[in-house]
Enzyme design. Structure first.
Site: not given
Ligand code: TRP
Length: 329
Positions: A111, A194, A197
């Protein structure tokens, strides 16, 4: 009976990967264990503090959970912020979480790179809040993906540390719940990796038929096998993985034979795949719409869920306060 806790951040929409990866297993698990499924809206504030969309996102995910088969009679389904005890437990646990270990967390380091303009303390304490979610119900098992394993490990560290500092056997060491063979990894339509989103390679549970057809027809493939029984390239193997999940064994066999005989037409394969995905998604999508338009039902579900979750949380908080020496006058 074992206690299971699982949370999902209220960002984005659920896709086929979520459905076949976890959600479908939850619908079985909810009858075999004491399950707490919640929407982690506090957690989503660490990255998306937008008041105009927060509630809508929670409503979407909740509707999708319910449409996919989570049963509010069988499991306790709630919104994290409806159970403020989690904030208290998070605060109390944070007194025994060391800044150094929080700074070393992989997700935190990610992050820092992704949002250097907003490295907030909520991000740093994300693993503490997640531990509080889990320990609030003293969970035995937590179904998590690979990306959450470190957080769960930290939960066990916090639990052990608490027990040892206060000389109690209070918190369990929550273990990952492994779906084992039942866990299918759903690939994306972009030929690798994979379904996710953020990757933009997914099919959503709320996706329209037309959009599903378009996405599947555009899925990455290759130029076709040139000799019989040739091993499949990754994009083609991915299409077959999806086919195995949504289509009948006969269909899978038909296209496998065609591939092995070098007679396959990917257009036909994709058309069939799209229709079979639609057969899975369309009924869920319709239920999502129905549930979303029923505010009374949603209200009743979260109120009942919150009440049960708060009862369980209260027990834990009471004991933790006592253990830590917080007393009433
Ligand atoms: N961190 C999890 C994720 O990003 C969501 C989450 C929050 C969670 N609290 C949890 C998962 C507790 C399991 C248990 O997917």
């Amino acid at each position: 009976m074992e206690t299971v806790v699982s949370g999902i951040r209220s960002t984005g929409m659920l896709h086929l990967g979520n459905y076949f990866g976890a959600l479908r297993n939850f619908t079985k698990m909810q009858h075999d264990a004491k399950c707490f499924f919640f929407i982690a809206d506090y957690h989503s504030l660490t990255t998306h503090p937008d008041p105009t969309i927060l509630h809508g996102n929670v409503k979407n995910i909740l509707s999708e959970y319910l449409a996919a088969g989570l049963d509010p009679e069988a499991a306790t389904i709630y919104v994290q912020s409806d159970v403020p005890q989690v904030a208290e437990l998070s605060l109390l646990l944070s007194m025994h979480a060391y800044v150094g270990e929080l700074e070393r967390t992989t997700s935190f380091k990610d992050k820092i790179r992704k949002q250097p303009q907003n490295v907030n303390a909520g991000l740093l304490c994300y693993p503490v809040l997640m531990a509080a979610d889990i320990l609030l119900h003293r969970a035995d098992k937590v179904p998590v993906g690979k990306d959450q394993e470190q957080h769960l490990e930290m939960t066990r560290v916090f639990a052990r540390r608490f027990n040892s500092i206060y000389g109690v056997e209070f918190f369990p060491e929550s273990q990952p719940y492994n779906f084992g063979q039942e866990l299918v990894k759903i690939p994306g339509l972009d030929g690798s990796g994979k379904m996710g989103k953020s990757e933009g390679n997914g099919i959503f549970l709320s996706e329209s038929d037309a959009s599903i057809r378009k996405k599947v027809m555009r899925a990455v493939s290759d130029s076709g096998p040139t000799e019989p029984n040739q091993p499949m390239s990754e994009p083609i193997a991915n299409l077959f993985t999806l086919l195995k999940v949504v289509s009948s064994p006969d269909t899978v066999e038909y296209f496998t034979d065609k591939y092995n005989a070098c007679e396959i037409r990917y257009g036909d394969l994709k058309k069939q795949l799209a229709e079979d995905i639609i057969a899975t998604v369309a009924p869920i999508r319709e239920r999502i719409e129905e549930i979303k338009s029923n505010d009374k039902y949603l209200h009743d579900v979260v109120m009942a869920g919150a009440e049960r979750a708060r009862a369980s949380a209260d027990e834990t908080i009471r004991a933790v306060r006592e253990i830590m020496g917080i007393k009433k006058f």
